[in-house]
Scaffold this motif. Structure first.
Motif, PDB file in Angstrom:
ATOM      1  N   ASN A  62       0.772  -1.212   0.084  1.00 17.83           N
ATOM      2  CA  ASN A  62      -0.054   0.032  -0.029  1.00 17.83           C
ATOM      3  C   ASN A  62       0.755   1.173  -0.085  1.00 17.83           C
ATOM      4  O   ASN A  62       0.444   2.214  -0.787  1.00 17.83           O
ATOM      5  CB  ASN A  62      -0.921   0.136   1.299  1.00 17.83           C
ATOM      6  CG  ASN A  62      -1.931  -1.313   1.436  1.00 17.83           C
ATOM      7  OD1 ASN A  62      -2.316  -1.622   0.135  1.00 17.83           O
ATOM      8  ND2 ASN A  62      -2.215  -1.574   2.342  1.00 17.83           N
ATOM      9  N   SER A  63       1.828   1.207   0.698  1.00 18.87           N
ATOM     10  CA  SER A  63       2.836   2.458   0.890  1.00 18.87           C
ATOM     11  C   SER A  63       4.029   2.114   1.372  1.00 18.87           C
ATOM     12  O   SER A  63       4.426   1.070   1.735  1.00 18.87           O
ATOM     13  CB  SER A  63       2.055   3.572   1.711  1.00 18.87           C
ATOM     14  OG  SER A  63       1.909   2.845   3.384  1.00 18.87           O
ATOM     15  N   TYR A  64       5.077   2.970   1.346  1.00 22.10           N
ATOM     16  CA  TYR A  64       6.362   2.926   1.698  1.00 22.10           C
ATOM     17  C   TYR A  64       6.961   4.157   2.139  1.00 22.10           C
ATOM     18  O   TYR A  64       6.585   5.429   1.703  1.00 22.10           O
ATOM     19  CB  TYR A  64       7.161   2.127   0.716  1.00 22.10           C
ATOM     20  CG  TYR A  64       7.519   2.944  -0.541  1.00 22.10           C
ATOM     21  CD1 TYR A  64       8.616   3.652  -0.704  1.00 22.10           C
ATOM     22  CD2 TYR A  64       6.588   3.041  -1.571  1.00 22.10           C
ATOM     23  CE1 TYR A  64       8.785   4.487  -2.118  1.00 22.10           C
ATOM     24  CE2 TYR A  64       6.636   3.608  -2.619  1.00 22.10           C
ATOM     25  CZ  TYR A  64       7.821   4.442  -3.083  1.00 22.10           C
ATOM     26  OH  TYR A  64       8.114   4.921  -4.287  1.00 22.10           O
ATOM     27  N   ARG A  65       8.158   4.087   2.845  1.00 24.88           N
ATOM     28  CA  ARG A  65       8.609   5.392   3.328  1.00 24.88           C
ATOM     29  C   ARG A  65      10.098   5.544   2.561  1.00 24.88           C
ATOM     30  O   ARG A  65      10.877   4.641   2.307  1.00 24.88           O
ATOM     31  CB  ARG A  65       9.111   5.448   4.805  1.00 24.88           C
ATOM     32  CG  ARG A  65       7.597   5.584   5.415  1.00 24.88           C
ATOM     33  CD  ARG A  65       7.999   5.880   6.920  1.00 24.88           C
ATOM     34  NE  ARG A  65       8.534   7.182   7.202  1.00 24.88           N
ATOM     35  CZ  ARG A  65       7.749   8.402   7.187  1.00 24.88           C
ATOM     36  NH1 ARG A  65       6.489   8.239   7.167  1.00 24.88           N
ATOM     37  NH2 ARG A  65       8.354   9.363   7.309  1.00 24.88           N
ATOM     38  N   CYS A  66      10.242   6.581   2.009  1.00 26.55           N
ATOM     39  CA  CYS A  66      11.615   6.954   1.401  1.00 26.55           C
ATOM     40  C   CYS A  66      12.084   8.425   1.796  1.00 26.55           C
ATOM     41  O   CYS A  66      11.476   9.108   1.492  1.00 26.55           O
ATOM     42  CB  CYS A  66      11.381   6.922  -0.125  1.00 26.55           C
ATOM     43  SG  CYS A  66      13.044   7.199  -0.970  1.00 26.55           S
ATOM     44  N   PHE A  67      13.531   8.420   2.530  1.00 27.03           N
ATOM     45  CA  PHE A  67      13.759   9.741   2.738  1.00 27.03           C
ATOM     46  C   PHE A  67      13.100  10.540   3.535  1.00 27.03           C
ATOM     47  O   PHE A  67      12.803  11.844   3.344  1.00 27.03           O
ATOM     48  CB  PHE A  67      14.166  10.529   1.862  1.00 27.03           C
ATOM     49  CG  PHE A  67      15.545  10.003   0.652  1.00 27.03           C
ATOM     50  CD1 PHE A  67      16.755   9.994   1.458  1.00 27.03           C
ATOM     51  CD2 PHE A  67      15.414   9.188  -0.324  1.00 27.03           C
ATOM     52  CE1 PHE A  67      17.769   9.324   0.546  1.00 27.03           C
ATOM     53  CE2 PHE A  67      16.252   8.677  -1.261  1.00 27.03           C
ATOM     54  CZ  PHE A  67      17.693   8.595  -0.457  1.00 27.03           C
ATOM     55  N   GLY A  68      12.292   9.907   4.730  1.00 26.39           N
ATOM     56  CA  GLY A  68      11.424  10.592   5.221  1.00 26.39           C
ATOM     57  C   GLY A  68      10.102  10.996   4.708  1.00 26.39           C
ATOM     58  O   GLY A  68       9.188  11.235   5.717  1.00 26.39           O
ATOM     59  N   ASP A  69       9.791  10.718   3.609  1.00 29.57           N
ATOM     60  CA  ASP A  69       8.311  10.913   3.137  1.00 29.57           C
ATOM     61  C   ASP A  69       7.812   9.340   2.860  1.00 29.57           C
ATOM     62  O   ASP A  69       8.398   8.687   2.472  1.00 29.57           O
ATOM     63  CB  ASP A  69       8.553  11.719   1.738  1.00 29.57           C
ATOM     64  CG  ASP A  69       9.041  12.899   1.915  1.00 29.57           C
ATOM     65  OD1 ASP A  69       8.849  13.556   3.076  1.00 29.57           O
ATOM     66  OD2 ASP A  69       9.712  13.736   1.069  1.00 29.57           O
ATOM     67  N   SER A  70       6.423   9.618   2.900  1.00 25.80           N
ATOM     68  CA  SER A  70       5.514   8.397   2.697  1.00 25.80           C
ATOM     69  C   SER A  70       4.912   8.270   1.173  1.00 25.80           C
ATOM     70  O   SER A  70       4.288   9.373   0.773  1.00 25.80           O
ATOM     71  CB  SER A  70       4.412   8.325   3.815  1.00 25.80           C
ATOM     72  OG  SER A  70       3.368   7.269   3.356  1.00 25.80           O
ATOM     73  N   TRP A  71       5.034   7.123   0.509  1.00 22.54           N
ATOM     74  CA  TRP A  71       4.705   7.174  -0.829  1.00 22.54           C
ATOM     75  C   TRP A  71       3.607   6.248  -1.049  1.00 22.54           C
ATOM     76  O   TRP A  71       3.802   5.143  -0.261  1.00 22.54           O
ATOM     77  CB  TRP A  71       5.934   6.990  -1.797  1.00 22.54           C
ATOM     78  CG  TRP A  71       6.981   8.107  -1.729  1.00 22.54           C
ATOM     79  CD1 TRP A  71       8.012   7.998  -0.834  1.00 22.54           C
ATOM     80  CD2 TRP A  71       6.988   9.101  -2.376  1.00 22.54           C
ATOM     81  NE1 TRP A  71       8.836   9.050  -1.007  1.00 22.54           N
ATOM     82  CE2 TRP A  71       8.115   9.867  -2.020  1.00 22.54           C
ATOM     83  CE3 TRP A  71       6.339   9.695  -3.498  1.00 22.54           C
ATOM     84  CZ2 TRP A  71       8.577  11.050  -2.669  1.00 22.54           C
ATOM     85  CZ3 TRP A  71       6.779  10.799  -4.300  1.00 22.54           C
ATOM     86  CH2 TRP A  71       7.801  11.582  -3.871  1.00 22.54           C
ATOM     87  N   THR A  72       2.625   6.352  -1.772  1.00 25.62           N
ATOM     88  CA  THR A  72       1.424   5.355  -1.995  1.00 25.62           C
ATOM     89  C   THR A  72       1.581   4.486  -3.129  1.00 25.62           C
ATOM     90  O   THR A  72       2.582   4.798  -4.078  1.00 25.62           O
ATOM     91  CB  THR A  72       0.127   6.206  -2.232  1.00 25.62           C
ATOM     92  OG1 THR A  72       0.353   7.077  -3.219  1.00 25.62           O
ATOM     93  CG2 THR A  72      -0.095   6.826  -0.852  1.00 25.62           C
ATOM     94  N   ILE A  73       1.052   3.441  -3.361  1.00 27.65           N
ATOM     95  CA  ILE A  73       1.414   2.386  -4.394  1.00 27.65           C
ATOM     96  C   ILE A  73       0.077   2.157  -4.890  1.00 27.65           C
ATOM     97  O   ILE A  73      -0.807   1.520  -4.065  1.00 27.65           O
ATOM     98  CB  ILE A  73       2.109   1.123  -3.974  1.00 27.65           C
ATOM     99  CG1 ILE A  73       3.442   1.277  -3.309  1.00 27.65           C
ATOM    100  CG2 ILE A  73       2.163  -0.015  -5.158  1.00 27.65           C
ATOM    101  CD1 ILE A  73       4.359   0.264  -2.712  1.00 27.65           C
ATOM    102  N   PRO A  74      -0.506   2.448  -6.029  1.00 27.56           N
ATOM    103  CA  PRO A  74       0.511   2.944  -7.216  1.00 27.56           C
ATOM    104  C   PRO A  74       0.622   4.572  -6.534  1.00 27.56           C
ATOM    105  O   PRO A  74      -0.206   5.196  -5.832  1.00 27.56           O
ATOM    106  CB  PRO A  74      -0.245   2.968  -8.390  1.00 27.56           C
ATOM    107  CG  PRO A  74      -1.588   2.892  -7.879  1.00 27.56           C
ATOM    108  CD  PRO A  74      -1.633   2.058  -6.811  1.00 27.56           C
ATOM    109  N   ASP A  75       1.736   5.107  -7.305  1.00 30.46           N
ATOM    110  CA  ASP A  75       1.884   6.662  -6.942  1.00 30.46           C
ATOM    111  C   ASP A  75       0.852   7.649  -7.503  1.00 30.46           C
ATOM    112  O   ASP A  75       0.559   7.733  -8.695  1.00 30.46           O
ATOM    113  CB  ASP A  75       3.548   6.917  -7.500  1.00 30.46           C
ATOM    114  CG  ASP A  75       3.806   8.251  -6.768  1.00 30.46           C
ATOM    115  OD1 ASP A  75       3.112   8.837  -5.854  1.00 30.46           O
ATOM    116  OD2 ASP A  75       4.803   9.030  -7.470  1.00 30.46           O
TER     117      ASP A  75
END
Length: 254
Positions: A62-75
């Protein structure tokens, strides 16, 4: 010293996080042990804690964190109302497709000229708001907070409109990269064909030089069976002339 329990790290995320502490478990001994357990078919939950860190985690759903930000799947680009920002431009029209049993509402993407027109209007509003801000600062600086808020809202709207072009930019960039690869392959093919022709000319010139000293299509035989090369000798003056001619041909093909 006890090993860390398996599971997600509880470290506070930051823009530039430090390396995770479990990188210390990636030793040659542990890597060999993981390969051995894979051959035996040992379940992941039965592995020692220091070996569980070496097993890649499942892909996020559903989501992941990268460099402190949360990203959804799909973007998916969030809308301005979802971000709590006032939207200053109109959304594309919604087309309702009715069938015998259901009615489906689909949103068509706005054409590029609509985005360009919205950006043009926002840029003019930005300039006007900036002039109003300067006027307010000269007359009553305490009333400048509202104008600053207007400038911020306009800038965020313009940035959001530009971000809608990102998928198109990614596609066009990929197309450009693929076209460059195809063009590079074509240039390499043409260069190989040119090199092939040069090699053919070089071999033909060398055959002509060798034919002077040795005879074209093989040595010419005399009536007594003695070859012309045998009568003249291999190390004679003609052999040296032939060698010089070969070098001149090679020098000319550079």
């Amino acid at each position: 010293m006890s090993a860390e329990p398996p599971g997600p790290s509880s470290l506070v995320s930051s823009a530039f996080p430090a390396p995770p502490p479990f990188f210390k478990h990636f030793t040659p001994e542990n890597l060999s042990a993981v390969k051995h357990h894979k051959k035996l078919g040992t379940p992941t939950d039965e592995l020692p804690p220091e070996l569980q860190y070496l097993i890649p985690p499942p892909p996020p759903e559903n989501s992941y964190r990268c460099f402190g930000d949360s990203w959804t799947i799909p973007d998916v680009l969030p809308t301005l109302p979802e971000l709590g920002i006032t939207q200053l431009y109109s959304d594309p029209p919604t087309i309702t497709t009715a069938t015998a049993t259901t009615a489906t509402a689909t949103t068509t993407p706005p054409p590029s000229n609509t985005r360009a027109l919205s950006l043009l209007r926002l840029s003019k509003s930005l300039l006007l708001s900036y002039l109003e801000l300067i006027s307010t600062l000269s007359l009553n600086p305490t009333m400048s907070a509202e104008k600053l808020t207007d400038l911020r809202t306009i800038m965020i709207n313009m940035h959001h409109l530009i971000n809608e072009y990102r998928p198109h930019q990614a596609r066009e960039t990929l197309i450009l990269m693929m076209e460059e690869q195809v063009e590079r392959c074509r240039r390499e093919r043409d260069e190989n064909l040119k090199a092939k022709e040069v090699v053919k000319e070089l071999l033909g010139a060398l055959e002509g030089v060798l034919g002077v000293g040795l005879g074209a299509g093989g040595e010419e035989r005399t009536e007594d069976g003695e070859g012309a090369g045998e009568r003249r000798g291999v190390n004679g003056e003609e052999a040296r002339e032939r060698d010089w001619e070969m070098w001149r041909v090679l020098e000319g093909m550079r």
